[in-house]
Enzyme design. Structure first.
Site, PDB file in Angstrom:
ATOM      1  N   THR A  88       0.839  -1.199   0.000  1.00 25.24           N
ATOM      2  CA  THR A  88       0.000   0.000   0.000  1.00 25.24           C
ATOM      3  C   THR A  88       0.873   1.248   0.000  1.00 25.24           C
ATOM      4  O   THR A  88       2.037   1.214   0.382  1.00 25.24           O
ATOM      5  CB  THR A  88      -0.964   0.023   1.204  1.00 25.24           C
ATOM      6  N   CYS A  89       0.273   2.346  -0.454  1.00 24.03           N
ATOM      7  CA  CYS A  89       0.884   3.674  -0.384  1.00 24.03           C
ATOM      8  C   CYS A  89      -0.253   4.640  -0.035  1.00 24.03           C
ATOM      9  O   CYS A  89      -1.251   4.221   0.545  1.00 24.03           O
ATOM     10  CB  CYS A  89       1.589   4.033  -1.696  1.00 24.03           C
ATOM     11  N   ARG A  90      -0.149   5.893  -0.379  1.00 22.56           N
ATOM     12  CA  ARG A  90      -1.197   6.845  -0.005  1.00 22.56           C
ATOM     13  C   ARG A  90      -2.438   6.702  -0.884  1.00 22.56           C
ATOM     14  O   ARG A  90      -3.551   6.626  -0.380  1.00 22.56           O
ATOM     15  CB  ARG A  90      -0.683   8.282  -0.049  1.00 22.56           C
ATOM     16  N   LEU A 119      -4.037   4.171   1.244  1.00 19.94           N
ATOM     17  CA  LEU A 119      -4.488   4.672   2.545  1.00 19.94           C
ATOM     18  C   LEU A 119      -5.758   5.505   2.412  1.00 19.94           C
ATOM     19  O   LEU A 119      -6.657   5.431   3.260  1.00 19.94           O
ATOM     20  CB  LEU A 119      -3.374   5.500   3.196  1.00 19.94           C
TER      21      LEU A 119
END
Length: 170
Positions: free
Chosen positions: A58-60, A87
């Site tokens: 995952t990332c933003r 996120l």
């Protein structure tokens, strides 16, 4: 290839023992993160080999994981997954996040705010005080161009050593 999973699917897989890896940089994770995620910045994943059952990245927003999908999938011996929307999708789905409002905002956001402020200041002073102040706007604009073209951002390096971005000493 990374197979996308919804926030609900990720939450269920985490309950069954999956590993969630947050590839954002430390300054981003410090302010807001998914509590169950393990932090492994993308900048340091070149030689990493992640063993375990199901691995979810995952990332933003999903842009960083999408742009680096092949590289991330190469770190996992089996099938790799990605939290679709990152996120932001996790929060939109009402899932828990750990927040630290005392942590400084991300370095790149600080750069954007500072550069924008300096450009506006140069423009305002150029209009009201002396045309020579337009040079400030031109200088900052040139710096942004060089940062985009080379990947090196001097202002980010400067921001990183500012007192508000240094970890507190115990």
């Amino acid at each position: 290839m990374l197979h996308p999973l919804s926030p609900a699917e990720v939450a269920e897989r985490l309950r069954r023992g999956a590993v969630l890896i947050d590839v954002r940089e430390a300054d981003e994770v410090a302010r807001e993160r998914i509590p169950a995620a393990t932090h492994m910045p993308l900048s340091r994943l070149d030689t990493a080999r992640i063993d375990g059952g199901q691995v979810i990245f995952t990332c933003r927003t999903g842009g960083r994981t999408g742009a680096n999908a092949a590289r991330l999938a190469g770190c996992v011996p089996g099938q790799a997954y990605v939290l679709d929307g990152g996120l932001e999708a996790w929060k939109a789905a009402g899932m828990d996040v750990a927040k630290d409002s005392k942590a400084p905002i991300e370095i790149m956001r600080q750069v954007q705010m500072t550069a924008g402020g300096l450009i506006l200041l140069g423009a305002a002073l150029g209009l009201t005080v002396h045309p020579g102040f337009w040079g400030l706007s031109a200088f900052v604009g040139a710096g942004l161009f060089v940062a985009g073209a080379t990947g090196f951002c001097g202002m980010a390096r400067l921001m990183a050593v500012m007192p508000w971005n240094r970890p507190a000493r115990a």
